[in-house]
Design an enzyme around this catalytic site. Sequence first.
Site, PDB file in Angstrom:
ATOM      1  N   GLU A  70       0.772  -1.180  -0.228  1.00 47.06           N
ATOM      2  CA  GLU A  70       0.096   0.010  -0.147  1.00 47.06           C
ATOM      3  C   GLU A  70       0.829   1.291  -0.045  1.00 47.06           C
ATOM      4  OE1 GLU A  70      -4.261  -0.549   1.869  1.00 47.06           O
ATOM      5  OE2 GLU A  70      -3.261   0.814   3.075  1.00 47.06           O
TER       6      GLU A  70
ATOM      7  N   HIS B  76       6.969 -26.392  -1.911  1.00 47.46           N
ATOM      8  CA  HIS B  76       6.461 -27.515  -2.356  1.00 47.46           C
ATOM      9  C   HIS B  76       5.209 -26.933  -3.440  1.00 47.46           C
ATOM     10  CE1 HIS B  76       8.466 -30.644  -0.176  1.00 47.46           C
ATOM     11  NE2 HIS B  76       8.573 -29.826   0.719  1.00 47.46           N
TER      12      HIS B  76
ATOM     13  N   LYS C 123     -14.277   1.097  -2.960  1.00 46.87           N
ATOM     14  CA  LYS C 123     -15.077   1.593  -2.023  1.00 46.87           C
ATOM     15  C   LYS C 123     -16.333   2.492  -2.592  1.00 46.87           C
ATOM     16  CE  LYS C 123     -11.895   1.904   1.811  1.00 46.87           C
ATOM     17  NZ  LYS C 123     -11.157   2.882   2.864  1.00 46.87           N
TER      18      LYS C 123
HETATM   19  O1  PA5 Z   1      -3.164   1.189   6.167  1.00 47.80           O
HETATM   20  C1  PA5 Z   1      -4.226   2.087   6.190  1.00 47.80           C
HETATM   21  O2  PA5 Z   1      -4.375   3.120   6.148  1.00 47.80           O
HETATM   22  C2  PA5 Z   1      -5.334   1.195   5.796  1.00 47.80           C
HETATM   23  O3  PA5 Z   1      -5.180  -0.223   5.511  1.00 47.80           O
HETATM   24  C3  PA5 Z   1      -6.400   1.171   7.134  1.00 47.80           C
HETATM   25  O4  PA5 Z   1      -5.781   0.693   7.989  1.00 47.80           O
HETATM   26  C4  PA5 Z   1      -7.699   0.395   6.596  1.00 47.80           C
HETATM   27  O5  PA5 Z   1      -8.099   0.834   5.505  1.00 47.80           O
HETATM   28  C5  PA5 Z   1      -8.572   0.596   7.726  1.00 47.80           C
HETATM   29  O6  PA5 Z   1      -9.029   1.923   7.841  1.00 47.80           O
HETATM   30  P1  PA5 Z   1      -9.480   2.573   9.393  1.00 47.80           P
HETATM   31  O7  PA5 Z   1      -8.586   2.405  10.588  1.00 47.80           O
HETATM   32  O8  PA5 Z   1      -9.876   3.866   9.019  1.00 47.80           O
HETATM   33  O9  PA5 Z   1     -10.673   1.563   9.549  1.00 47.80           O
END
Ligand code: PA5
Length: 433
Positions: free
Chosen positions: A285, A306, A420
Site C-alpha cells: 500500500e 512445494h 469503495k
Molecule cells: O493502512 C491503512 O491506512 C489502511 O489499511 C487502513 O488501516 C484500513 O483501511 C482501515 O482503516 P480504518 O482504520 O480507518 O478503519
Amino acid sequence: MISVDISNVWGAISLPELLMTEQEVFAAHMALTDRSGEGSDYLGWLDLPTSRATWEIQRIQAAAKTIRETSDVFIVVGIGGSYLGPRAAIELLQGPNRNLGKGKGDPMILYMGNSLSTRQWNETQALLEGKDFSLCVISKSGTTTEPAIAFRSLKWLLERKYGTDAAKKRIWAITDKTRGALRQMAALEGWESFQIPSDVGGRFSVLSPVGLLPMAVAGIDIMEVLSGALEGKENTNLRSFENPVWLYAGVRNALYRKGKSVEVLESFEPGFAMMGRWWQQLFGESEGKDGKGLFPVPAELTADLHSLGQFIQDGPGILFETMLRFEPPQDGLTIGQDPRNLDGLNYLAGKELSFVEDMACLGTVQAHTDGGVPVLTIECGQLNERMLGELFWFFELSCGISAYMLGVNPFNQPGVEAYKRNMFRLLGKPGCD
Ligand code: PA5
C-alpha cells in the site's frame, strides 16, 4: 540486532550498482527524519517507540488485565492496518495455534471485521455461545464498512447477553483522537477508548494502542516490544550501508531497477504467516502507486517450496527473495533411530530438527541463486518481544526510505478508494450516486 546478508545478490546486481543508490538512500532517509518529504504530516510513527506516556501504557495494561480476567474470548474488530499488526505480533510470538485451550485468564483472541463473510460471522456467533467475551474496535476513520458492520452486530450480541450498561464495560474503542464516527460513539456511549495519533496512518500504527492493547491481552510484554523498537531506532540511525535498513532499501531498489519487480518474503516459522501479511500491506500500500512498486509476496517455508518453489526457481525471472532467519529455541527435537528404518531416515538419527532446517535453507539459497534468483537474508536473532519491536521498526523505516527512493508518497492510498466508491454506489449509500 537485525543484520542483512547480501552475499547472494551479486549475480543480479553489481557493487557499483548498489553504491549508485547510496545518495538516494541518504536523501530518502533525510527526507523522513527532517520531515521534508511528501506525506510528512503522517510521520508520527517515527516517534512511537518513545512517545507513549507511562500513564497510557498503564491504562493499556489495566484494560488488558480486566479483559483477561473477565473474558474467555477477546475479539479484535478491524481491517488492514487496524488489524494486521496485532495479529502478526501475537502469532509470531505465540504461534498460529495459540488459541487452543484458551479461556478466562488468557483468552482466546479472534479477529472480525476483516471480511464480509456470512460464514465467518455464523461461526463466530456459534463459538461465542456460552462464553464470556469482550471486544476492541479499531478504526482510525471510524467509518470503514467491514469493521463497522461487524462491530454493530457484535455490540448487539454483547448487549443481549449482558444488558446495555454492562456491555459498555466490555467494549474498548481505538480510534483517532478527535475525528470520526467511532470517536463520537465512544464519547456518547461511555466506552473506554485509546487514541491513534492523528499523524499515524493505519499500516504504521502497530506500535500505538492499535497493536499494544491486543498484544497486552495476549500476555505479551509491551514494554519489551517498545524497548526493542527503540533499540532498532537507535541502531538504524547510521548514515552508511552498515545500517541494515539502508542495505535492505538500497538492494531492493537496485534489484527493482534490474527488472526484479516481485519480492518474496520468506521465513521457516509458520508463526510468521501473519507477519508476512502485515509486511505485504505495509509495502504494497505504501509503494504500489503512480505505476511503480515492487509486488510483495509472503511465503512460508518449507511448505511453499512445494507449491511456489517451481515458479521461483524456473519462472520468468522477475523475483528476488528476502529470507528471514530466527534462532531456534533451546528445547529442540532430536531425530530418533528406528531399528527397521523403513522410511530411510536413520541417516538423520541424532540430528536436531533445526539442523535439517538449516540445510534446507542452505540448499534453497544455493538452488535459487544458481537459477538466477537473488536472495537477501535477514538474521533476526531470538524470537522474543524485543526482536519483534525491532523487526516492526526495521520494516517501517525500510518502507519509508524505499518508497521515497521510488519517488512515491508512502503515506497515502488513493487506489483503495476506487472499490469503495463503487461498492457504496451499488449499496445505495446516501450521497454516493
Ligand atoms: O493502512 C491503512 O491506512 C489502511 O489499511 C487502513 O488501516 C484500513 O483501511 C482501515 O482503516 P480504518 O482504520 O480507518 O478503519
